[in-house]
Design an enzyme around this catalytic site. Structure first.
Site, PDB file in Angstrom:
ATOM      1  N   SER A 174       1.006  -1.424  -0.262  1.00 49.30           N
ATOM      2  CA  SER A 174       0.215   0.219  -0.096  1.00 49.30           C
ATOM      3  C   SER A 174       1.298   1.204   0.323  1.00 49.30           C
ATOM      4  O   SER A 174       1.799   1.604  -0.785  1.00 49.30           O
ATOM      5  CB  SER A 174      -0.746  -0.116   1.003  1.00 49.30           C
ATOM      6  OG  SER A 174      -1.876   0.908   0.803  1.00 49.30           O
ATOM      7  N   ASP A 197      -8.387  -4.916  -6.025  1.00 48.48           N
ATOM      8  CA  ASP A 197      -8.049  -3.878  -5.127  1.00 48.48           C
ATOM      9  C   ASP A 197      -9.034  -3.225  -5.261  1.00 48.48           C
ATOM     10  O   ASP A 197      -9.128  -2.325  -6.394  1.00 48.48           O
ATOM     11  CB  ASP A 197      -7.138  -3.860  -5.774  1.00 48.48           C
ATOM     12  CG  ASP A 197      -6.960  -3.159  -4.570  1.00 48.48           C
ATOM     13  OD1 ASP A 197      -7.189  -2.346  -3.781  1.00 48.48           O
ATOM     14  OD2 ASP A 197      -4.710  -2.926  -4.236  1.00 48.48           O
ATOM     15  N   HIS A 230      -7.768  -5.424  -2.100  1.00 45.67           N
ATOM     16  CA  HIS A 230      -5.944  -4.551  -1.152  1.00 45.67           C
ATOM     17  C   HIS A 230      -5.557  -5.866  -0.041  1.00 45.67           C
ATOM     18  O   HIS A 230      -4.289  -5.613  -0.473  1.00 45.67           O
ATOM     19  CB  HIS A 230      -6.757  -3.559  -0.356  1.00 45.67           C
ATOM     20  CG  HIS A 230      -5.723  -2.965  -0.801  1.00 45.67           C
ATOM     21  ND1 HIS A 230      -4.461  -1.398  -1.771  1.00 45.67           N
ATOM     22  CD2 HIS A 230      -5.698  -1.724   0.729  1.00 45.67           C
ATOM     23  CE1 HIS A 230      -4.053  -1.048  -0.903  1.00 45.67           C
ATOM     24  NE2 HIS A 230      -4.180  -0.992   0.206  1.00 45.67           N
TER      25      HIS A 230
END
Length: 700
Positions: free
Chosen positions: A557, A635, A667
């Site tokens: 991330s 995602d 994600h």
């Protein structure tokens, strides 16, 4: 005693029911969300009723943009608000022996919000899921408050349902408000309260709204005007608190309203970072004065018309440390003893503890939990017991129950008494060697903290490859005195394979104050790697076993984003980057997060350009086996488009890359087989290109 067993609440609803809540005024009634509308159901009689009718359950998302009682994507993802409706705590009795139950709810209209399409997790259907996603600089949902009033007759059945709307549009009453961050009712149910933010998230207002400001929804213009005229001019919102900052406002869950003892005053405890740069508790008394604005005279209210005078504001806590107010941390107020219990970092930025202080006469802040551990605590409703889940770098989590004893109203003499163990610690894990915590004074003047996992079986005179594990973004702290041997066990595995593993919290991470966190305001991606490199160089100056010729970086991330930034900015330091689910183009990310830290894209073009790694593709190294990208194809947060556009620019620039796609992952990796594949692939890539003898020769 027999254990309690759940009883199924039957329903006629064909789809999933979400966000159920018991009515505090009558626990026989529950409310829930079904297909983006609010329903209620009686547990005893099984009577069920749909209250709102804004969503039509159409297959085409574009034609069905409204929802009631549901927090939209950005509010859930970026503001930690997961509900969009709130029961009134008190029922209003009727003359015939019945009562009126009220639900405040948020209605959202996402007509102007962009629709994106993500491949369905049911891959065999070859379809896409469509949903609304407001990219930075584009339209957010239009929001308003409404009330559903449910009349229950003397027999306990629904007699009537009335939907009510604000007497004037939300955007007129609350000018400049973009986000409803929090909402609820005062203890007596006399007022609705809400915490509101502007779009830039630099102005916060706490408002009280009388339920009398709502009128029944009416399509006929003349009838509606009669309802508006019937609302007295004296019925207006009250802005009981306002604060501004030039950095940003971090929304939290700390807000406690005291029962009203005077009609024209309201008392509450709130937490603010804006005054000192550190989040602290304040007891505030605001005067509820009648507004100058007269609705019946026409015209629009001025921004200051509803603002109330603050009669008294007392700092309950102070110092260069913070009161915790997010991710499950909140305050617990004992109104009888005038004490407030809270969690904070008073003793160390690396440990969380439970504290108590008198809020009427603030004095010494008393720590109730044991140092040497980091605690997550929950205090009972009567403030006579608390549960603590605690651990440190060496010992896994333990959960214990304590009884609070000592002087009735003197915080300094409150103590804990062990009551029971709920979960015993497993003790130190075999083959697990915890990291060493270190700190150094950076060139920016801040003390930075880090952790280092030394290679197992360290041999004198030998140099070892280093992996920098990184997150580096806001709202996260990786370096603290908590057990890391579960979630971050791979770091121990890397150390067992002969790697030095380093973790550093750069400027921008949390629990260090607003100035520290706000260092990358308008310039994400431009300062973090400097701190990380300075930390690596500090360690190399202290330990001769660190091989700075073989350094890899890995994160997910924001950590994936910084892994890419590290390779573009300091390819002389970082030999290999493994980037998971990275943001590569900030204009593709959502409004709430991106604009908070980077501002509106129209007002910060250079910051968006320099902070978007896709725009720096030509700066990636030209040698192969230095860049591995990992991304879940489904995602829903950092969309796969971020990786796609980076790959497009890399191809244009003639830069090599390696790519691993996880077709059924969002994600975060959730499927166990995907998790195992990721862990093994990460180890393989690092061994091949950083850790092995061949990799060492490549570096030479």
């Amino acid at each position: 005693q027999q254990p309690l067993r759940p009883i199924l609440v039957e329903t006629s609803c064909p789809n999933i029911r979400m966000d159920p809540k018991l009515c505090p005024a009558d626990p026989n009634w529950i409310a829930f969300i079904h297909c983006n509308d609010i329903w209620i159901s009686n547990i005893e009689s099984r009577e069920e009723r749909r209250l709102t009718f804004v969503h039509n359950e159409l297959a085409n998302v574009e034609e069905d943009p409204k929802s009631a009682g549901v927090a939209t994507f950005v509010l859930q993802e970026e503001f930690d608000r997961y509900t969009g409706y709130w029961w009134c705590p008190r029922a209003q009795p009727t003359l015939d022996g019945g009562k009126v139950l009220r639900i405040l709810y948020e209605e959202n209209d996402e007509s102007e919000v962009e629709i994106i399409h993500v491949t369905s997790p049911m891959l065999e259907t070859r379809r896409t899921d469509s949903f609304r996603y407001p990219k930075t600089g584009t339209a957010n949902p239009k929001v308003t408050f409404k009330i559903s009033e449910v009349t229950i007759n003397a027999e306990g059945r629904i007699a009537d349902v009335v939907d009510k709307e604000l007497v004037q549009p939300f955007e007129i009453l609350f000018e400049g408000v973009e986000y409803i961050a929090r909402a609820g009712w005062t203890p007596e149910g006399k007022y609705i309260w809400s915490i509101l933010l502007d779009r830039s998230q630099t102005r916060l207002q706490i408002v009280l709204i009388p339920p009398e400001l709502f009128i029944p929804t009416e399509d006929d213009a003349m009838e509606r005007q009669k309802l508006i005229d019937a609302v007295p001019d004296s019925v207006t919102p009250f802005i009981i608190y306002e604060e501004t900052t030039d950095i940003w406002i971090n929304i939290h869950d700390i807000f406690h309203v005291f029962p009203q003892t005077q009609e024209d005053e309201i008392e509450f405890i709130f937490a603010s970072e804006c005054k000192t740069g550190f989040r602290h508790l304040y007891k505030v008394t605001s005067v509820l004065k009648e507004s100058k604005y007269k609705r019946s005279c026409g015209g629009l209210p001025a921004p200051s018309d509803f603002k109330c005078l603050i009669k008294e504001e007392t700092a309950i806590t102070s110092g260069e440390w913070e009161v915790l107010g997010r991710h499950g941390s909140n305050i617990y107020v004992d109104e009888a003893k005038k004490l407030v219990y809270f969690q904070g970092t008073k003793d160390s930025p690396l440990e969380h503890h439970l504290y108590v202080v008198n809020y009427e006469n603030p004095g010494e802040v008393k720590r109730l939990t044991e140092r040497g551990y980091s605690h997550a605590c929950c205090v009972s409703q009567d403030c006579d017991m608390f549960i603590s889940k605690y651990s440190n770098q060496k010992n896994p989590h333990c959960v214990s129950l304590y009884r609070l004893t000592g002087s009735e109203d003197d915080a300094a003499h409150r103590t804990k008494e062990f009551w029971a163990t709920i979960l015993d610690s497993a003790g130190p894990l075999p083959d697990y060697i915890p990291p060493e915590v270190f700190s150094f004074e950076s060139s920016t003047g801040f003390t930075l903290y880090g952790m280092m996992y030394k290679p197992h079986n360290l041999q004198p005179g030998k140099k070892y490859p280093t992996v920098l594990f990184i997150y580096g973004g806001p709202q996260v702290q990786l370096v603290n005195n908590r057990f890391k041997g579960i979630k971050y066990f791979r770091l121990n595995t890397l150390a067992s394979l002969g790697y030095v593993v380093v973790v550093i919290d750069n400027r921008g991470s949390c629990h260090r104050g607003l100035k520290f966190e706000g260092a990358f305001k308008y310039k994400m991606g431009q300062i973090e790697i400097d701190d990380q490199v300075e930390g690596l160089q500090y360690l190399a100056s202290q330990y001769d076993f660190i091989d700075l010729e073989r350094v890899g970086i890995h994160g997910w991330s924001y950590g994936g984003y910084l892994s890419l930034m590290a390779l573009t900015q300091r390819s002389d330091i970082f030999r290999v980057a493994v980037a998971g689910a990275p943001v590569t183009l900030w204009i593709f990310y959502d409004t709430g997060y991106t604009e908070r830290y980077m501002g509106h894209p129209e007002h910060n073009e250079q910051g968006y350009y320099l902070g978007s790694v896709a725009m720096q593709a030509e700066k990636f190294p030209s040698e192969p086996n230095r860049l591995l990208l990992l991304h879940g194809f489904l995602d829903e947060n950092v969309h796969f488009a971020h990786t796609s556009i980076l790959l497009s620019f890399l191809v244009r620039a003639g830069k090599p890359y390696d790519l691993q796609i996880y077709p059924q992952e969002r994600h975060s990796i959730r499927v166990p087989e995907s998790g195992e594949h990721y862990e093994l692939h990460l180890l393989y890539y690092l061994q091949e290109n950083l850790g092995s003898h061949i990799a060492a020769l490549k570096a030479l």
